[in-house]
Design a protein around this motif. Structure first.
Motif, PDB file in Angstrom:
ATOM      1  N   VAL A  85      50.713  46.181  26.428  1.00 23.03           N
ATOM      2  CA  VAL A  85      50.536  47.555  26.902  1.00 23.03           C
ATOM      3  C   VAL A  85      49.229  47.670  27.691  1.00 23.03           C
ATOM      4  CG1 VAL A  85      50.265  49.975  26.221  1.00 23.03           C
ATOM      5  CG2 VAL A  85      51.881  48.509  24.996  1.00 23.03           C
ATOM      6  N   ALA A  86      48.162  47.026  27.196  1.00 19.89           N
ATOM      7  CA  ALA A  86      46.854  47.127  27.849  1.00 19.89           C
ATOM      8  C   ALA A  86      46.868  46.553  29.259  1.00 19.89           C
ATOM      9  CB  ALA A  86      45.803  46.414  27.005  1.00 19.89           C
ATOM     10  N   ILE A  87      47.588  45.452  29.471  1.00 17.29           N
ATOM     11  CA  ILE A  87      47.579  44.784  30.771  1.00 17.29           C
ATOM     12  C   ILE A  87      48.690  45.291  31.692  1.00 17.29           C
ATOM     13  CG2 ILE A  87      47.889  42.540  31.906  1.00 17.29           C
ATOM     14  CD1 ILE A  87      46.437  41.280  29.544  1.00 17.29           C
ATOM     15  N   CYS A  88      49.858  45.550  31.134  1.00 17.81           N
ATOM     16  CA  CYS A  88      50.986  45.967  31.967  1.00 17.81           C
ATOM     17  C   CYS A  88      50.997  47.470  32.251  1.00 17.81           C
ATOM     18  CB  CYS A  88      52.299  45.547  31.312  1.00 17.81           C
ATOM     19  SG  CYS A  88      52.483  43.759  31.120  1.00 17.81           S
ATOM     20  N   TYR A  89      50.417  48.256  31.348  1.00 16.84           N
ATOM     21  CA  TYR A  89      50.364  49.720  31.533  1.00 16.84           C
ATOM     22  C   TYR A  89      48.957  50.237  31.233  1.00 16.84           C
ATOM     23  CZ  TYR A  89      55.426  49.105  31.257  1.00 16.84           C
ATOM     24  OH  TYR A  89      56.723  48.683  31.466  1.00 16.84           O
ATOM     25  N   VAL A 137      49.742  39.710  35.576  1.00 13.84           N
ATOM     26  CA  VAL A 137      48.443  39.161  35.980  1.00 13.84           C
ATOM     27  C   VAL A 137      48.551  38.422  37.311  1.00 13.84           C
ATOM     28  CG1 VAL A 137      46.645  37.494  35.380  1.00 13.84           C
ATOM     29  CG2 VAL A 137      47.552  39.018  33.623  1.00 13.84           C
ATOM     30  N   LEU A 138      49.648  37.700  37.515  1.00 15.87           N
ATOM     31  CA  LEU A 138      49.812  36.947  38.761  1.00 15.87           C
ATOM     32  C   LEU A 138      49.930  37.852  39.977  1.00 15.87           C
ATOM     33  CD1 LEU A 138      52.231  34.085  37.631  1.00 15.87           C
ATOM     34  CD2 LEU A 138      49.768  33.945  38.052  1.00 15.87           C
ATOM     35  N   ARG A 139      50.278  39.112  39.743  1.00 11.58           N
ATOM     36  CA  ARG A 139      50.369  40.055  40.851  1.00 11.58           C
ATOM     37  C   ARG A 139      49.020  40.688  41.190  1.00 11.58           C
ATOM     38  NH1 ARG A 139      55.414  41.604  38.318  1.00 11.58           N
ATOM     39  NH2 ARG A 139      54.380  43.420  37.362  1.00 11.58           N
ATOM     40  N   ILE A 140      48.012  40.449  40.358  1.00  9.15           N
ATOM     41  CA  ILE A 140      46.675  40.973  40.643  1.00  9.15           C
ATOM     42  C   ILE A 140      46.099  40.217  41.828  1.00  9.15           C
ATOM     43  CG2 ILE A 140      44.331  41.266  39.745  1.00  9.15           C
ATOM     44  CD1 ILE A 140      45.512  41.480  36.943  1.00  9.15           C
ATOM     45  N   PRO A 141      45.658  40.905  42.881  1.00  5.92           N
ATOM     46  CA  PRO A 141      45.215  40.211  44.100  1.00  5.92           C
ATOM     47  C   PRO A 141      43.939  39.393  43.947  1.00  5.92           C
ATOM     48  CG  PRO A 141      44.803  42.585  44.246  1.00  5.92           C
ATOM     49  CD  PRO A 141      45.628  42.367  43.027  1.00  5.92           C
ATOM     50  N   SER A 142      42.962  39.906  43.203  1.00  4.82           N
ATOM     51  CA  SER A 142      41.671  39.215  43.109  1.00  4.82           C
ATOM     52  C   SER A 142      41.665  38.152  42.013  1.00  4.82           C
ATOM     53  CB  SER A 142      40.550  40.224  42.839  1.00  4.82           C
ATOM     54  OG  SER A 142      40.685  40.781  41.549  1.00  4.82           O
ATOM     55  N   THR A 143      40.961  37.069  42.299  1.00  2.00           N
ATOM     56  CA  THR A 143      40.832  35.984  41.317  1.00  2.00           C
ATOM     57  C   THR A 143      40.031  36.445  40.105  1.00  2.00           C
ATOM     58  OG1 THR A 143      40.856  34.368  43.109  1.00  2.00           O
ATOM     59  CG2 THR A 143      40.044  33.612  40.967  1.00  2.00           C
ATOM     60  N   GLU A 144      39.002  37.257  40.340  1.00  4.05           N
ATOM     61  CA  GLU A 144      38.179  37.770  39.246  1.00  4.05           C
ATOM     62  C   GLU A 144      38.991  38.666  38.327  1.00  4.05           C
ATOM     63  OE1 GLU A 144      34.822  38.364  36.876  1.00  4.05           O
ATOM     64  OE2 GLU A 144      35.284  36.881  38.423  1.00  4.05           O
ATOM     65  N   GLY A 145      39.871  39.475  38.926  1.00  5.34           N
ATOM     66  CA  GLY A 145      40.732  40.342  38.116  1.00  5.34           C
ATOM     67  C   GLY A 145      41.678  39.541  37.248  1.00  5.34           C
ATOM     68  N   LYS A 146      42.227  38.468  37.794  1.00  8.98           N
ATOM     69  CA  LYS A 146      43.110  37.594  37.016  1.00  8.98           C
ATOM     70  C   LYS A 146      42.350  36.945  35.861  1.00  8.98           C
ATOM     71  CE  LYS A 146      46.191  36.416  40.870  1.00  8.98           C
ATOM     72  NZ  LYS A 146      46.667  35.341  41.760  1.00  8.98           N
ATOM     73  N   ARG A 147      41.121  36.490  36.161  1.00  9.47           N
ATOM     74  CA  ARG A 147      40.321  35.822  35.123  1.00  9.47           C
ATOM     75  C   ARG A 147      40.014  36.758  33.972  1.00  9.47           C
ATOM     76  NH1 ARG A 147      35.547  35.444  33.176  1.00  9.47           N
ATOM     77  NH2 ARG A 147      34.748  37.088  34.556  1.00  9.47           N
ATOM     78  N   LYS A 148      39.633  37.999  34.305  1.00  3.35           N
ATOM     79  CA  LYS A 148      39.317  38.969  33.264  1.00  3.35           C
ATOM     80  C   LYS A 148      40.543  39.309  32.419  1.00  3.35           C
ATOM     81  CE  LYS A 148      35.362  41.288  35.446  1.00  3.35           C
ATOM     82  NZ  LYS A 148      34.849  42.577  35.986  1.00  3.35           N
ATOM     83  N   ALA A 149      41.699  39.437  33.069  1.00  5.53           N
ATOM     84  CA  ALA A 149      42.929  39.774  32.352  1.00  5.53           C
ATOM     85  C   ALA A 149      43.317  38.652  31.399  1.00  5.53           C
ATOM     86  CB  ALA A 149      44.049  40.051  33.345  1.00  5.53           C
ATOM     87  N   PHE A 150      43.232  37.406  31.886  1.00  2.00           N
ATOM     88  CA  PHE A 150      43.589  36.274  31.033  1.00  2.00           C
ATOM     89  C   PHE A 150      42.581  36.089  29.899  1.00  2.00           C
ATOM     90  CE2 PHE A 150      46.284  34.418  34.553  1.00  2.00           C
ATOM     91  CZ  PHE A 150      47.469  34.457  33.825  1.00  2.00           C
ATOM     92  N   SER A 151      41.312  36.401  30.152  1.00  2.62           N
ATOM     93  CA  SER A 151      40.284  36.203  29.121  1.00  2.62           C
ATOM     94  C   SER A 151      40.495  37.118  27.926  1.00  2.62           C
ATOM     95  CB  SER A 151      38.888  36.431  29.710  1.00  2.62           C
ATOM     96  OG  SER A 151      38.717  37.793  30.083  1.00  2.62           O
ATOM     97  N   THR A 152      41.104  38.287  28.151  1.00  2.00           N
ATOM     98  CA  THR A 152      41.363  39.206  27.036  1.00  2.00           C
ATOM     99  C   THR A 152      42.479  38.704  26.125  1.00  2.00           C
ATOM    100  OG1 THR A 152      42.971  40.520  28.302  1.00  2.00           O
ATOM    101  CG2 THR A 152      40.661  41.171  28.453  1.00  2.00           C
TER     102      THR A 152
END
Length: 320
Positions: free
Chosen positions: A124-128, A225-240
């Motif tokens: 829920v936190a990442i998808c919505y 997460v793969l649809r997030i354009p920025s690499t930093e955004g992907k890293r933060k999402a995966f780190s959670t």
């Protein structure tokens, strides 16, 4: 084989590593040290989450429950385990053995279901993210955590009650460190097919279904997460999610070995095989609860900052 005076078993004898006295001494010191770390690490994590209002979120509420479960699980079995190392063979009353088995099984089941709930929270936190506060409100995540505890207590009550109904005659030697349910079922002098079927159904509900929930949740999480354009955004999402995934791998990697395929009484192997299974159970019972708070704290900036903040304020107040 050690026989009781009666035809009905009134106590069990935990063998553990009694045939290896030198190893017992090493294991006693190691397990005692790990147990103290478990109490300290999980206790600090619970205190920090309660103390710091910034951590009063669904994710940390579930994490607080996970730490409490680890303390309850180890406290239900480790004292008995340490006692078995101090004596050649540890005798445990029938009722005491059933009580320890109930508590260990209940906390294990609760943790499995809780990991599934934590995966839903991350989904829920990442998808919505915009709807997250409304969906995961206090009125939602508190009942979710309560459902985990209730499911564990109910399932354990059923499995323990079925085990207590079995007749145990003559053989009361348990090739284990504690009163583990599969090791106890092997000693029954009656058909345990009902217990096997019940355990299989239990595994489906409390192990397989949460694992499916976790898998499906992370499929959607990865796709988002793969649809997030920025690499930093992907890293933060995966780190959670990395800490939760690590804990899931540790938990299911060990429990699947012990409980995914309940063994009937006829499938009893050699004593060495039983000891190997007991050692893997030992890893699950001690190492995993010790690693859980370390994984979440070492990989989480918010928790590390909260610990420093709490210790800093405590030091300041002590100085005053």
């Amino acid at each position: 084989m050690e026989r009781t005076n009666d035809s009905v078993v009134t106590e069990f004898v935990l063998v553990g590593l009694s045939d290896h006295p030198k190893i017992q001494t090493v294991f006693f010191a190691l397990i005692l040290w790990l147990y103290l770390i478990i109490l300290l690490a999980n206790g600090v994590l619970i205190s920090v989450i309660i103390y710091d209002t910034h951590l009063h979120t669904p994710m940390y509420f579930f994490l607080c429950n996970l730490s409490l479960l680890d303390i309850c699980y180890t406290s239900s079995s480790v004292p008995l385990l340490l006692g078995s190392f101090l004596t050649v063979r540890k005798r445990v009353s029938f009722s005491g053995c059933m009580a320890q088995m109930f508590l260990s099984f209940a906390t294990g089941v609760t943790e499995s279901v809780l990991l599934g709930m934590m995966a839903l929270d991350r989904y829920v936190a990442i998808c919505y993210p915009l709807r997250y506060p409304a969906i995961m409100s206090k009125g939602a995540y508190v009942p979710m955590a309560a459902a985990c505890w209730v499911s564990g207590l109910v399932d354990s009550a059923v499995q323990t009650s079925l085990a207590m109904l079995l007749p145990f005659c003559a053989n009361n030697i348990v090739n284990h460190f504690v009163c583990e349910i599969l090791a106890i079922l092997k000693l029954a002098c009656a058909d345990i097919s009902v217990n096997v079927i019940s355990m299989a159904g239990s595994n489906l509900i409390v192990l397989v279904i949460p694992l499916l929930v976790i898998s499906i949740s992370y499929i959607f999480i990865i796709a988002t997460v793969l649809r997030i354009p920025s690499t930093e955004g992907k890293r933060k999402a995966f780190s959670t999610c990395s800490a939760h995934l690590t804990v899931v791998i540790l938990f299911y990697g060990t429990t699947s070995f012990m409980y995914a395929k309940p063994k009937s009484k006829s499938s009893v192997g050699a004593d060495n095989q039983d000891i190997v299974e007991a050692l893997i159970s030992l890893f699950y019972g001690v190492m995993t609860p010790m690693l859980n708070p370390l994984i979440y704290s070492l990989r989480n900036k918010d928790v590390k900052a909260a610990v420093k903040n709490m210790l800093g304020r405590k030091t300041f107040s002590d100085g005053l």
